[in-house]
Design a protein around this motif. Sequence first.
Motif, PDB file in Angstrom:
ATOM      1  N   GLU A 108      -8.438 -29.876  12.656  1.00 34.01           N
ATOM      2  CA  GLU A 108      -8.375 -28.420  12.490  1.00 34.01           C
ATOM      3  C   GLU A 108      -8.533 -27.705  13.824  1.00 34.01           C
ATOM      4  O   GLU A 108      -7.835 -26.725  14.102  1.00 34.01           O
ATOM      5  CB  GLU A 108      -9.459 -27.964  11.513  1.00 34.01           C
ATOM      6  CG  GLU A 108      -9.158 -28.267  10.056  1.00 34.01           C
ATOM      7  CD  GLU A 108     -10.219 -27.706   9.137  1.00 34.01           C
ATOM      8  OE1 GLU A 108     -11.294 -27.298   9.637  1.00 34.01           O
ATOM      9  OE2 GLU A 108      -9.975 -27.676   7.920  1.00 34.01           O
ATOM     10  N   ALA A 109      -9.442 -28.184  14.650  1.00 30.71           N
ATOM     11  CA  ALA A 109      -9.649 -27.559  15.953  1.00 30.71           C
ATOM     12  C   ALA A 109      -8.406 -27.679  16.822  1.00 30.71           C
ATOM     13  O   ALA A 109      -8.012 -26.715  17.493  1.00 30.71           O
ATOM     14  CB  ALA A 109     -10.857 -28.194  16.654  1.00 30.71           C
ATOM     15  N   LEU A 110      -7.776 -28.836  16.800  1.00 32.28           N
ATOM     16  CA  LEU A 110      -6.543 -29.012  17.573  1.00 32.28           C
ATOM     17  C   LEU A 110      -5.470 -28.032  17.105  1.00 32.28           C
ATOM     18  O   LEU A 110      -4.739 -27.447  17.914  1.00 32.28           O
ATOM     19  CB  LEU A 110      -6.047 -30.453  17.445  1.00 32.28           C
ATOM     20  CG  LEU A 110      -6.846 -31.500  18.234  1.00 32.28           C
ATOM     21  CD1 LEU A 110      -6.507 -32.904  17.759  1.00 32.28           C
ATOM     22  CD2 LEU A 110      -6.587 -31.370  19.732  1.00 32.28           C
ATOM     23  N   GLY A 111      -5.373 -27.849  15.778  1.00 28.69           N
ATOM     24  CA  GLY A 111      -4.399 -26.895  15.260  1.00 28.69           C
ATOM     25  C   GLY A 111      -4.713 -25.478  15.687  1.00 28.69           C
ATOM     26  O   GLY A 111      -3.810 -24.718  16.074  1.00 28.69           O
TER      27      GLY A 111
ATOM     28  N   GLY B  42     -14.577 -25.251  20.803  1.00 28.41           N
ATOM     29  CA  GLY B  42     -15.068 -25.442  22.161  1.00 28.41           C
ATOM     30  C   GLY B  42     -15.206 -26.901  22.522  1.00 28.41           C
ATOM     31  O   GLY B  42     -14.897 -27.309  23.655  1.00 28.41           O
ATOM     32  N   GLU B  43     -15.671 -27.712  21.566  1.00 25.71           N
ATOM     33  CA  GLU B  43     -15.847 -29.138  21.819  1.00 25.71           C
ATOM     34  C   GLU B  43     -14.519 -29.808  22.151  1.00 25.71           C
ATOM     35  O   GLU B  43     -14.368 -30.499  23.162  1.00 25.71           O
ATOM     36  CB  GLU B  43     -16.488 -29.801  20.594  1.00 25.71           C
ATOM     37  CG  GLU B  43     -16.831 -31.264  20.776  1.00 25.71           C
ATOM     38  CD  GLU B  43     -18.129 -31.472  21.521  1.00 25.71           C
ATOM     39  OE1 GLU B  43     -18.432 -32.641  21.841  1.00 25.71           O
ATOM     40  OE2 GLU B  43     -18.830 -30.488  21.799  1.00 25.71           O
TER      41      GLU B  43
ATOM     42  N   ILE C 184     -10.029 -31.869  25.899  1.00 18.11           N
ATOM     43  CA  ILE C 184      -8.676 -31.783  26.463  1.00 18.11           C
ATOM     44  C   ILE C 184      -8.741 -31.491  27.956  1.00 18.11           C
ATOM     45  O   ILE C 184      -7.994 -32.074  28.760  1.00 18.11           O
ATOM     46  CB  ILE C 184      -7.853 -30.706  25.738  1.00 18.11           C
ATOM     47  CG1 ILE C 184      -7.733 -31.039  24.237  1.00 18.11           C
ATOM     48  CG2 ILE C 184      -6.475 -30.577  26.373  1.00 18.11           C
ATOM     49  CD1 ILE C 184      -7.021 -32.344  23.951  1.00 18.11           C
ATOM     50  N   ARG C 185      -9.628 -30.595  28.335  1.00 19.52           N
ATOM     51  CA  ARG C 185      -9.766 -30.269  29.765  1.00 19.52           C
ATOM     52  C   ARG C 185     -10.195 -31.501  30.560  1.00 19.52           C
ATOM     53  O   ARG C 185      -9.691 -31.753  31.660  1.00 19.52           O
ATOM     54  CB  ARG C 185     -10.758 -29.121  29.955  1.00 19.52           C
ATOM     55  CG  ARG C 185     -10.263 -27.797  29.393  1.00 19.52           C
ATOM     56  CD  ARG C 185     -11.298 -26.688  29.570  1.00 19.52           C
ATOM     57  NE  ARG C 185     -10.860 -25.448  28.964  1.00 19.52           N
ATOM     58  CZ  ARG C 185     -10.053 -24.566  29.550  1.00 19.52           C
ATOM     59  NH1 ARG C 185      -9.612 -24.805  30.784  1.00 19.52           N
ATOM     60  NH2 ARG C 185      -9.706 -23.464  28.931  1.00 19.52           N
TER      61      ARG C 185
ATOM     62  N   GLU D 247     -21.622 -38.660  30.605  1.00 22.55           N
ATOM     63  CA  GLU D 247     -22.120 -38.207  29.320  1.00 22.55           C
ATOM     64  C   GLU D 247     -21.836 -36.722  29.193  1.00 22.55           C
ATOM     65  O   GLU D 247     -21.910 -35.973  30.166  1.00 22.55           O
ATOM     66  CB  GLU D 247     -23.631 -38.457  29.204  1.00 22.55           C
ATOM     67  CG  GLU D 247     -23.998 -39.928  29.226  1.00 22.55           C
ATOM     68  CD  GLU D 247     -25.487 -40.127  29.051  1.00 22.55           C
ATOM     69  OE1 GLU D 247     -26.202 -39.117  28.966  1.00 22.55           O
ATOM     70  OE2 GLU D 247     -25.918 -41.284  29.008  1.00 22.55           O
ATOM     71  N   HIS D 248     -21.524 -36.335  27.947  1.00 24.50           N
ATOM     72  CA  HIS D 248     -21.304 -34.928  27.672  1.00 24.50           C
ATOM     73  C   HIS D 248     -22.392 -34.488  26.716  1.00 24.50           C
ATOM     74  O   HIS D 248     -22.591 -35.073  25.675  1.00 24.50           O
ATOM     75  CB  HIS D 248     -19.924 -34.736  27.031  1.00 24.50           C
ATOM     76  CG  HIS D 248     -19.699 -33.349  26.548  1.00 24.50           C
ATOM     77  ND1 HIS D 248     -19.691 -32.269  27.386  1.00 24.50           N
ATOM     78  CD2 HIS D 248     -19.497 -32.861  25.295  1.00 24.50           C
ATOM     79  CE1 HIS D 248     -19.473 -31.175  26.689  1.00 24.50           C
ATOM     80  NE2 HIS D 248     -19.363 -31.500  25.410  1.00 24.50           N
ATOM     81  N   ARG D 249     -23.117 -33.464  27.038  1.00 28.98           N
ATOM     82  CA  ARG D 249     -24.238 -33.022  26.224  1.00 28.98           C
ATOM     83  C   ARG D 249     -24.055 -31.554  25.865  1.00 28.98           C
ATOM     84  O   ARG D 249     -23.499 -30.775  26.628  1.00 28.98           O
ATOM     85  CB  ARG D 249     -25.567 -33.178  26.990  1.00 28.98           C
ATOM     86  CG  ARG D 249     -25.884 -34.591  27.425  1.00 28.98           C
ATOM     87  CD  ARG D 249     -27.089 -34.584  28.335  1.00 28.98           C
ATOM     88  NE  ARG D 249     -27.374 -35.898  28.867  1.00 28.98           N
ATOM     89  CZ  ARG D 249     -28.265 -36.725  28.334  1.00 28.98           C
ATOM     90  NH1 ARG D 249     -28.912 -36.372  27.240  1.00 28.98           N
ATOM     91  NH2 ARG D 249     -28.492 -37.901  28.870  1.00 28.98           N
ATOM     92  N   ASP D 250     -24.565 -31.197  24.714  1.00 29.12           N
ATOM     93  CA  ASP D 250     -24.677 -29.787  24.370  1.00 29.12           C
ATOM     94  C   ASP D 250     -25.874 -29.637  23.447  1.00 29.12           C
ATOM     95  O   ASP D 250     -26.612 -30.575  23.199  1.00 29.12           O
ATOM     96  CB  ASP D 250     -23.384 -29.247  23.732  1.00 29.12           C
ATOM     97  CG  ASP D 250     -23.010 -29.970  22.455  1.00 29.12           C
ATOM     98  OD1 ASP D 250     -23.895 -30.591  21.835  1.00 29.12           O
ATOM     99  OD2 ASP D 250     -21.843 -29.895  22.077  1.00 29.12           O
TER     100      ASP D 250
END
Length: 333
Positions: A149-152, A244-245, A250-251, A270-273
């Motif tokens: 859904e986010a990609l769409g 946002g995730e 993609i970035r 590592e990616h953290r939020d």
Amino acid sequence: MVFKRLLGAIGVGGPSVDTVLDGGVVVPGGVLSGRVWLKGGSAAVDVEHIGLELLARVEAEHEEGESEGAVVFERFTVGGGFRLGAEEEREVPFAVPVPWETPVTELYGQPLGIVLGVRTEVGVAGARDKGDLDPLAVGPLPVQEAVLEALGRLGFGFRSADLEYGRIGGTGQRLPFYQEVELTPAPQYAHAVTEIELTFLASPAGLEVVLEADKRGGLFSAGHDALTRFTVRHEDAPTLDWNGEVDGWIRQLIAHREAYGTHAAYGHGEHRDGHGEHHYEHGEHHDGHHRSGPGLGTAVAAGAAGLALGVVGGMVAAEVVDEIGDFFEGDED
């Protein structure tokens, strides 16, 4: 009850079988339920074994080119060890676990072009008979649906989907094939890539999301592929800011592709939020298997008849089924 298949193991006058799956789609890691109906023939027989096989139509690349075939990726025993009387009808219910990496065949009721089937095997008179074959519909897990859904919403479009024989290095992949969804880039990324390929590898703990982007070739350089891998938890599905995730993924994918194009070394990070920790890795495939590029097949209706399924070269890790030319057709004959 209409029994679709006569069991040929003991010839004319033998029993017949029909498998009925419970309605609705299943999900990876869920339960597939239904019942096998048996009807005795002209004489009593001993039913030694009732099994189910999950099959997938898979594409493979090998030295001779590309080919398609059907792979059995899971087997279950659901009954057996009883005597079926002449003309007797018997119901054998079943409920079996669906492998976590089972491909998704549809999204919001729309087929993605992935063909899966459930085949019934019945052992009578010392022989095993492939008795019945039914299409299998699989929907996405909540976390898979959230990513799609986010990609769409970000502007990516669906191009096609298929199953590729082989393994993606550096992942926890268990099945001998993986699902690949080809996406057209969102407008804001169209200058950097022409296609993004998405693979989900689900497990009880969560989901590995593998993204691969083609690299536009410059005047003095050929195009390259770059790959990144992210992991998320099932419980993240209702809580994360998925737009946002995924946009961040993609970035990073495009940044890694650009680094790869300049021969920069790949590392780990590592990616953290605020919602938890999401590990990722990036780099080239470690097993020599190169994922398919643009133009490798188009989406077809799941359930299309007359599929030309041949033996897939190089499939040594899983059984290749060579008698399934009419994958879904013929059940009503």
